[in-house]
Design a protein around this motif. Structure first.
Motif, mmCIF file in Angstrom:
data_model
loop_
_atom_site.group_PDB
_atom_site.id
_atom_site.type_symbol
_atom_site.label_atom_id
_atom_site.label_comp_id
_atom_site.label_asym_id
_atom_site.label_seq_id
_atom_site.Cartn_x
_atom_site.Cartn_y
_atom_site.Cartn_z
ATOM 1 N N ALA A 17 27.130 -16.228 -42.781
ATOM 2 C CA ALA A 17 25.801 -16.741 -42.080
ATOM 3 C C ALA A 17 25.078 -17.277 -43.142
ATOM 4 C CB ALA A 17 25.163 -15.493 -41.503
ATOM 5 N N PHE A 18 24.728 -16.858 -44.279
ATOM 6 C CA PHE A 18 23.857 -17.476 -45.367
ATOM 7 C C PHE A 18 24.491 -18.750 -45.683
ATOM 8 C CE2 PHE A 18 22.978 -18.321 -49.908
ATOM 9 C CZ PHE A 18 21.658 -18.301 -49.812
ATOM 10 N N LEU A 19 25.859 -19.124 -45.699
ATOM 11 C CA LEU A 19 26.274 -20.200 -46.124
ATOM 12 C C LEU A 19 26.166 -21.458 -45.178
ATOM 13 C CD1 LEU A 19 29.871 -19.195 -47.537
ATOM 14 C CD2 LEU A 19 27.951 -20.250 -49.049
ATOM 15 N N LYS A 20 25.720 -21.171 -44.152
ATOM 16 C CA LYS A 20 25.481 -22.267 -43.146
ATOM 17 C C LYS A 20 24.285 -22.693 -43.275
ATOM 18 C CE LYS A 20 28.178 -20.057 -39.307
ATOM 19 N NZ LYS A 20 28.308 -19.253 -38.107
ATOM 20 N N VAL A 21 23.264 -22.040 -44.023
ATOM 21 C CA VAL A 21 21.764 -22.663 -43.971
ATOM 22 C C VAL A 21 21.589 -22.871 -45.655
ATOM 23 C CG1 VAL A 21 21.026 -20.983 -42.503
ATOM 24 C CG2 VAL A 21 20.732 -20.105 -44.484
ATOM 25 N N ALA A 22 22.400 -22.530 -46.542
ATOM 26 C CA ALA A 22 22.304 -22.710 -47.776
ATOM 27 C C ALA A 22 22.060 -24.283 -48.290
ATOM 28 C CB ALA A 22 23.470 -22.137 -48.515
ATOM 29 N N PRO A 23 22.927 -25.189 -47.599
ATOM 30 C CA PRO A 23 22.629 -26.566 -47.869
ATOM 31 C C PRO A 23 21.295 -26.758 -47.800
ATOM 32 C CG PRO A 23 24.591 -26.321 -46.775
ATOM 33 C CD PRO A 23 23.879 -24.954 -46.765
ATOM 34 N N GLY A 24 20.428 -26.477 -47.073
ATOM 35 C CA GLY A 24 18.971 -27.037 -46.908
ATOM 36 C C GLY A 24 18.094 -26.154 -47.533
ATOM 37 N N LEU A 25 18.433 -25.537 -48.343
ATOM 38 C CA LEU A 25 17.567 -24.579 -48.783
ATOM 39 C C LEU A 25 16.861 -25.222 -50.196
ATOM 40 C CD1 LEU A 25 19.189 -20.883 -48.992
ATOM 41 C CD2 LEU A 25 17.376 -21.966 -47.305
ATOM 42 N N HIS A 26 15.517 -25.048 -50.516
ATOM 43 C CA HIS A 26 14.949 -25.471 -51.621
ATOM 44 C C HIS A 26 13.938 -24.566 -51.960
ATOM 45 C CE1 HIS A 26 16.670 -29.531 -51.237
ATOM 46 N NE2 HIS A 26 16.343 -29.222 -49.891
ATOM 47 N N ASP A 27 13.603 -24.246 -53.381
ATOM 48 C CA ASP A 27 12.708 -23.193 -53.985
ATOM 49 C C ASP A 27 13.149 -22.028 -53.298
ATOM 50 O OD1 ASP A 27 11.196 -25.092 -55.473
ATOM 51 O OD2 ASP A 27 9.787 -25.325 -53.960
ATOM 52 N N ALA A 28 14.330 -21.554 -53.552
ATOM 53 C CA ALA A 28 14.984 -20.426 -53.042
ATOM 54 C C ALA A 28 15.771 -19.278 -54.369
ATOM 55 C CB ALA A 28 15.882 -20.508 -51.930
ATOM 56 N N CYS A 29 15.697 -18.205 -54.130
ATOM 57 C CA CYS A 29 16.530 -17.387 -54.821
ATOM 58 C C CYS A 29 17.412 -16.352 -54.106
ATOM 59 C CB CYS A 29 15.656 -16.496 -55.804
ATOM 60 S SG CYS A 29 14.742 -17.284 -57.031
ATOM 61 N N LEU A 30 18.617 -15.714 -54.494
ATOM 62 C CA LEU A 30 19.410 -15.132 -53.622
ATOM 63 C C LEU A 30 19.743 -13.535 -54.464
ATOM 64 C CD1 LEU A 30 21.624 -14.838 -51.495
ATOM 65 C CD2 LEU A 30 23.180 -15.875 -53.456
ATOM 66 N N ILE A 31 19.563 -12.681 -53.516
ATOM 67 C CA ILE A 31 20.130 -11.565 -53.779
ATOM 68 C C ILE A 31 21.277 -11.217 -53.012
ATOM 69 C CG2 ILE A 31 19.416 -8.969 -53.867
ATOM 70 C CD1 ILE A 31 16.684 -9.676 -54.179
ATOM 71 N N THR A 32 22.356 -10.939 -53.467
ATOM 72 C CA THR A 32 23.512 -10.436 -52.643
ATOM 73 C C THR A 32 24.316 -9.232 -53.083
ATOM 74 O OG1 THR A 32 25.648 -11.497 -51.872
ATOM 75 C CG2 THR A 32 25.051 -11.931 -54.150
ATOM 76 N N ASP A 33 24.829 -8.394 -52.079
ATOM 77 C CA ASP A 33 25.697 -7.401 -52.459
ATOM 78 C C ASP A 33 26.835 -7.801 -53.011
ATOM 79 O OD1 ASP A 33 26.095 -4.716 -52.818
ATOM 80 O OD2 ASP A 33 26.946 -4.461 -50.628
ATOM 81 N N LEU A 34 27.641 -7.110 -53.691
ATOM 82 C CA LEU A 34 28.845 -7.580 -54.590
ATOM 83 C C LEU A 34 30.184 -7.275 -53.350
ATOM 84 C CD1 LEU A 34 29.821 -8.735 -56.931
ATOM 85 C CD2 LEU A 34 30.153 -6.436 -57.869
ATOM 86 N N ARG A 35 29.983 -5.971 -52.832
ATOM 87 C CA ARG A 35 31.127 -5.663 -51.810
ATOM 88 C C ARG A 35 30.500 -6.073 -50.489
ATOM 89 N NH1 ARG A 35 35.737 -3.488 -54.072
ATOM 90 N NH2 ARG A 35 35.606 -2.477 -56.100
ATOM 91 N N MET A 36 31.214 -6.918 -49.640
ATOM 92 C CA MET A 36 30.872 -7.319 -48.330
ATOM 93 C C MET A 36 32.148 -7.297 -47.569
ATOM 94 S SD MET A 36 27.165 -9.486 -48.570
ATOM 95 C CE MET A 36 27.998 -10.472 -49.656
ATOM 96 N N PRO A 37 32.101 -7.189 -46.218
ATOM 97 C CA PRO A 37 33.779 -7.199 -45.647
ATOM 98 C C PRO A 37 33.942 -8.356 -45.289
ATOM 99 C CG PRO A 37 31.765 -6.507 -44.124
ATOM 100 C CD PRO A 37 31.234 -6.464 -45.466
ATOM 101 N N ASP A 38 33.186 -9.594 -44.885
ATOM 102 C CA ASP A 38 33.385 -10.812 -44.810
ATOM 103 C C ASP A 38 33.832 -11.776 -46.099
ATOM 104 O OD1 ASP A 38 30.837 -11.272 -45.648
ATOM 105 O OD2 ASP A 38 30.793 -13.091 -44.382
ATOM 106 N N MET A 39 33.041 -11.536 -46.978
ATOM 107 C CA MET A 39 33.310 -12.273 -48.323
ATOM 108 C C MET A 39 32.519 -11.622 -49.389
ATOM 109 S SD MET A 39 31.908 -16.235 -48.920
ATOM 110 C CE MET A 39 32.498 -16.814 -47.332
ATOM 111 N N SER A 40 33.031 -11.443 -50.381
ATOM 112 C CA SER A 40 32.556 -10.833 -51.652
ATOM 113 C C SER A 40 31.547 -11.606 -52.058
ATOM 114 C CB SER A 40 33.435 -10.376 -52.593
ATOM 115 O OG SER A 40 33.780 -11.460 -53.388
#
Length: 205
Positions: free
Chosen positions: A39-62
């Motif tokens: 879901a995040f990858l769908k909006v990532a290309p349009g992001l500016h002035d942003a940071c990311l916090i992501t869990d390491l282990r997720m079912p769809d994609m690490s």
């Protein structure tokens, strides 16, 4: 980056997403939540002035896979990965993929907020990376051969007992060397030590 940076949270567990968003909002940040890396990858290309916090282990994609996809697509953001204690080697891989920090669970709120501050300031740090890596190399030169051996294994995520077995020394001796490494490298914690070593290796390549 400015104070208007949006912090994007990617985690498959809703309570975790909401808890992190609440913490960041109370600290004065703007937070957005995403239920999956896809879901995040769908909006990532349009992001500016942003940071990311992501869990390491997720079912769809690490978290590592997410960072690699962002990097390969040219949309890499200053990123923090959240990891369990046993996932340190994976967290190191995430930092090699472009993350600037990792945080081990469970963590204090202050630890996360400090990491977010570092992520927001990342753009301002980049001009100083050469000087920083030179400083780190100088610190490494002050380590003994044994301390270098221990540091290499610490960064690889090995526990003290495993390091002791590999080097044929006692766990207590490993603890002493580990403390010396942290002091000489001026590292406050494991993530900071990993950051310094990886930055030095990158500048050396």
């Amino acid at each position: 980056m400015s104070e208007d940076v949006v912090i994007h949270i990617v985690d498959d567990e809703e309570p975790v997403r909401k808890s992190l968003a609440f913490l960041l909002t109370m600290a004065g940040h703007v937070a957005r939540i995403h239920e999956s890396a896809t879901a995040f990858l769908k909006v990532a290309p349009g992001l500016h002035d942003a940071c990311l916090i992501t869990d390491l282990r997720m079912p769809d994609m690490s978290g590592v896979e997410l960072l690699l996809k962002l990097r390969d697509s040219g949309h890499m953001l200053p990123s923090i990965v959240i990891t369990g204690h046993g996932d340190v080697p994976m967290a190191v891989e995430a930092m090699k993929a472009g993350a600037i920090d990792f945080i081990e669970k469970p963590f204090d709120d202050e630890v996360l907020l400090a990491a977010v501050d570092r992520a927001i300031a990342e753009a301002d740090k980049r001009p100083r990376e050469g000087a920083d890596s030179a400083d780190v190399r100088q610190r490494i030169e002050h380590l003994s051969d044994r301390e270098c051996q221990v540091m290499k294994r610490i960064v690889a995520g090995l526990p003290n007992k495993a390091i002791a077995f590999e080097l044929d020394i006692s766990p207590r001796t490993v603890e002493v060397h580990r403390a010396n490494v942290m002091m000489k490298m001026q590292a406050r914690n494991l993530p900071e030590l990993v950051r310094m070593v990886l930055a030095c290796e990158a500048a050396h390549d």
